[in-house]
Design an enzyme around this catalytic site. Structure first.
Site, short mmCIF file in Angstrom:
data_model
loop_
_atom_site.label_atom_id
_atom_site.label_comp_id
_atom_site.label_asym_id
_atom_site.label_seq_id
_atom_site.Cartn_x
_atom_site.Cartn_y
_atom_site.Cartn_z
N LYS A 207 -16.85 -20.28 8.86
CA LYS A 207 -16.51 -21.40 9.74
C LYS A 207 -15.04 -21.29 10.09
CE LYS A 207 -18.72 -24.97 11.49
NZ LYS A 207 -20.15 -25.07 11.77
P1 NAD Z 1 -19.93 -32.34 20.18
O1 NAD Z 1 -18.46 -32.25 20.18
O2 NAD Z 1 -20.68 -31.79 21.35
O3 NAD Z 1 -20.38 -33.88 20.01
C1 NAD Z 1 -19.95 -34.67 18.95
C2 NAD Z 1 -20.48 -36.08 19.17
O4 NAD Z 1 -20.17 -36.88 18.03
C3 NAD Z 1 -19.86 -36.78 20.37
O5 NAD Z 1 -20.83 -37.53 21.04
C4 NAD Z 1 -18.82 -37.71 19.72
O6 NAD Z 1 -18.51 -38.84 20.50
C5 NAD Z 1 -19.58 -38.09 18.46
N1 NAD Z 1 -18.71 -38.65 17.44
C6 NAD Z 1 -17.56 -38.12 16.94
N2 NAD Z 1 -17.02 -38.97 16.03
C7 NAD Z 1 -17.87 -40.03 15.97
C8 NAD Z 1 -17.86 -41.24 15.24
N3 NAD Z 1 -16.86 -41.52 14.39
N4 NAD Z 1 -18.87 -42.12 15.43
C9 NAD Z 1 -19.88 -41.84 16.29
N5 NAD Z 1 -19.94 -40.71 17.02
C10 NAD Z 1 -18.94 -39.83 16.86
O7 NAD Z 1 -20.40 -31.67 18.81
P2 NAD Z 1 -21.82 -31.04 18.46
O8 NAD Z 1 -21.75 -29.59 18.73
O9 NAD Z 1 -22.90 -31.87 19.05
O10 NAD Z 1 -21.81 -31.20 16.86
C11 NAD Z 1 -22.22 -32.40 16.21
C12 NAD Z 1 -22.55 -32.08 14.77
O11 NAD Z 1 -23.57 -31.09 14.73
C13 NAD Z 1 -21.40 -31.50 13.94
O12 NAD Z 1 -21.54 -31.94 12.60
C14 NAD Z 1 -21.64 -30.01 14.01
O13 NAD Z 1 -21.05 -29.32 12.92
C15 NAD Z 1 -23.15 -29.99 13.94
N6 NAD Z 1 -23.77 -28.77 14.44
C16 NAD Z 1 -23.55 -28.33 15.71
C17 NAD Z 1 -24.18 -27.18 16.16
C18 NAD Z 1 -24.04 -26.68 17.58
O14 NAD Z 1 -24.75 -25.74 17.94
N7 NAD Z 1 -23.24 -27.28 18.41
C19 NAD Z 1 -25.01 -26.44 15.30
C20 NAD Z 1 -25.22 -26.92 14.00
C21 NAD Z 1 -24.59 -28.09 13.59
#
Ligand code: NAD
Length: 425
Positions: A115
């Site tokens: 990561k």
């Molecule tokens: P992103 O940046 O596209 O979206 C993040 C979302 O979370 C946004 O809507 C933001 O407003 C919201 N958010 C942030 N802080 C918040 C809070 N305090 N309260 C409520 N909402 C809040 O990110 P993403 O890629 O969708 O990732 C989200 C999660 O999924 C993370 O934990 C990431 O590690 C995990 N993840 C992502 C992927 C991927 O392919 N993008 C894969 C596996 C896991």
């Protein structure tokens, strides 16, 4: 100091990495792993901290802190996303890298775990500043990355454009294009069809398996989603297409609710136009704390770590929690929810669709042969449902929670690889 106060402070001081280590120990105990093997596979192999001086648009140089952690290369090259967020710390990146190792092993793809992250406020930066930051970071982590060594991907606040800059910076040092150095790239640079929505789609496939196991119809099921970014919005789209009723959605900027179900296609358009779900007409605003405790069948935390903890877990009313985010439940929340018999689809299974299609992308780049979207979806569905059944079997046979079952599967596969490679003394 009184004992109860010391105990409370000790809990408060625990980091996400402590939680990752705690989960490893529970699985390792269940597997009966000896201390030699624990010492070999529990801790990150490499931790690189980098300082990134970047010229801002106003001409001044600002200094940012970045990290790249490789937790394991026992089963293949290290793999894991890059996060741009003010809360990024070395401990957080180490925890996320550790989870990547078990996640890749759970879905049985030939990668280890890694990561990366930069402590920054991307929402306050221009595109040009983000590009300069990304190129400087890529240059600083060059000794670690490469298609055969360590392959970054998007995570919170990073996207295909950021991957394109990483690929370009890396390729400049080689003198030829190297698409396989990152995944989650734009399609025109060797990205895979289906990668953008892969994590949310994978969340949906594990929910389908869960619902058939629990005999809970998806059609009409009430769903609440925290986080409407890449993962949350793609999961919402799949659930909507399959006629689930999404009543609540929350983001950093605010949360919305409609007891009769939100119109998801319109909400996706609203988010595209305005940048958030706030102000969506056909809904009422609700407080963030209320969102997580809404009456529902399925709760999908898809934002950040530790959203549900010892404080609010008892008030969660969902029957199923599908962890779109990494680490959204603290170990204490886990214990409370397990006692309430909430069915948890753990992160290292539930959100593994992203890294699975990243693997497909890497394979396509290496072969210079690209697949159709439906081919990607079919393969993804097969991987997610097979992995779900593998974890469910351990959950039922060994009478452990789904998280421990998933960790046992991941940890045992990494231990087996380590032993077979002869690293074991
Ligand atoms: P992103 O940046 O596209 O979206 C993040 C979302 O979370 C946004 O809507 C933001 O407003 C919201 N958010 C942030 N802080 C918040 C809070 N305090 N309260 C409520 N909402 C809040 O990110 P993403 O890629 O969708 O990732 C989200 C999660 O999924 C993370 O934990 C990431 O590690 C995990 N993840 C992502 C992927 C991927 O392919 N993008 C894969 C596996 C896991």
């Amino acid at each position: 100091m009184e004992a109860w106060l010391m105990a409370t402070m000790a809990v408060a001081e625990k980091s996400t990495y402590d939680f990752a280590m705690e989960n490893f120990d529970i699985a390792a105990d269940m597997l009966g792993l000896d201390s030699d093997m624990r010492n070999m596979i529990k801790y990150p192999e490499r931790v690189l901290a980098v300082v990134l001086p970047v010229r801002m648009d106003n001409g001044k140089i600002l200094r940012f802190q970045g990290y790249r952690v490789q937790h394991s290369t026992a089963r293949g090259p290290a793999k894991g996303g890059i996060r741009y967020h003010p809360n990024v710390t070395e401990d957080e990146v180490k925890a996320l890298a550790t989870w990547m190792t078990w996640k890749c092993a759970v879905v049985n793809i030939p990668f280890g775990g890694a990561k990366g992250g930069i402590t920054c406020h991307p929402e306050e930066m221009s595109q040009a500043e983000i590009e300069r930051l990304t190129r400087r970071y890529t240059h600083s982590i060059l000794p670690l990355i490469g298609p055969a060594h360590d392959i970054p991907a998007p995570d919170v606040n990073t996207n295909p454009q950021v991957m394109a800059w990483i690929m370009d910076t890396y390729s400049m040092t080689k003198g030829y294009p190297v698409p396989g150095v990152v995944t989650g790239k734009p399609i025109s640079l060797g990205g895979s069809l289906g990668r953008k929505e892969a994590t949310g789609r994978g969340v949906y496939y594990t929910l389908e398996s869960t619902c058939s196991h629990l005999r809970l119809p998806i059609k009409g099921a009430k769903v609440v989603i925290q986080g409407f970014g890449n993962v949350g919005s793609a999961a919402a789209h799949m659930l909507d297409v399959n006629q689930a009723c999404i009543t609540g959605v929350g983001e950093f900027e605010g949360c919305i609710y409609n007891k009769d179900g939100l119109d998801i296609p319109s909400l996706l358009l609203h988010k595209q136009k305005t940048g958030s779900v706030v102000g969506f007409a056909a809904a009422e605003p609700i407080a963030p704390a209320e969102l997580l405790t809404l009456e529902c069948d399925v709760l999908i935390p898809a934002a950040l770590e530790n959203a549900i903890d010892g404080e609010n877990a008892a008030s969660v009313k969902a029957r199923v929690i599908a962890e779109g985010a990494n680490g959204p439940l603290t170990p204490e929340a886990d214990r409370i929810l397990e006692a309430k018999e909430v069915f948890i689809i753990p992160d290292i299974l539930c959100n593994a669709g992203g890294v699975t299609v990243s693997y497909f992308e890497w394979v396509q780049d290496e072969q210079h042969l690209f697949w159709e979207a439906q081919d990607v979806y079919n393969r993804l569905e097969r991987v997610m449902k097979t992995s779900f059944n593998d974890v469910l079997r351990i959950h039922l046979d060994r009478k452990v929670g789904m998280r421990t079952a998933a960790n046992m599967l991941g940890v045992s596969r990494v231990a087996e690889a380590t032993k077979l490679r002869g690293l074991y003394p």
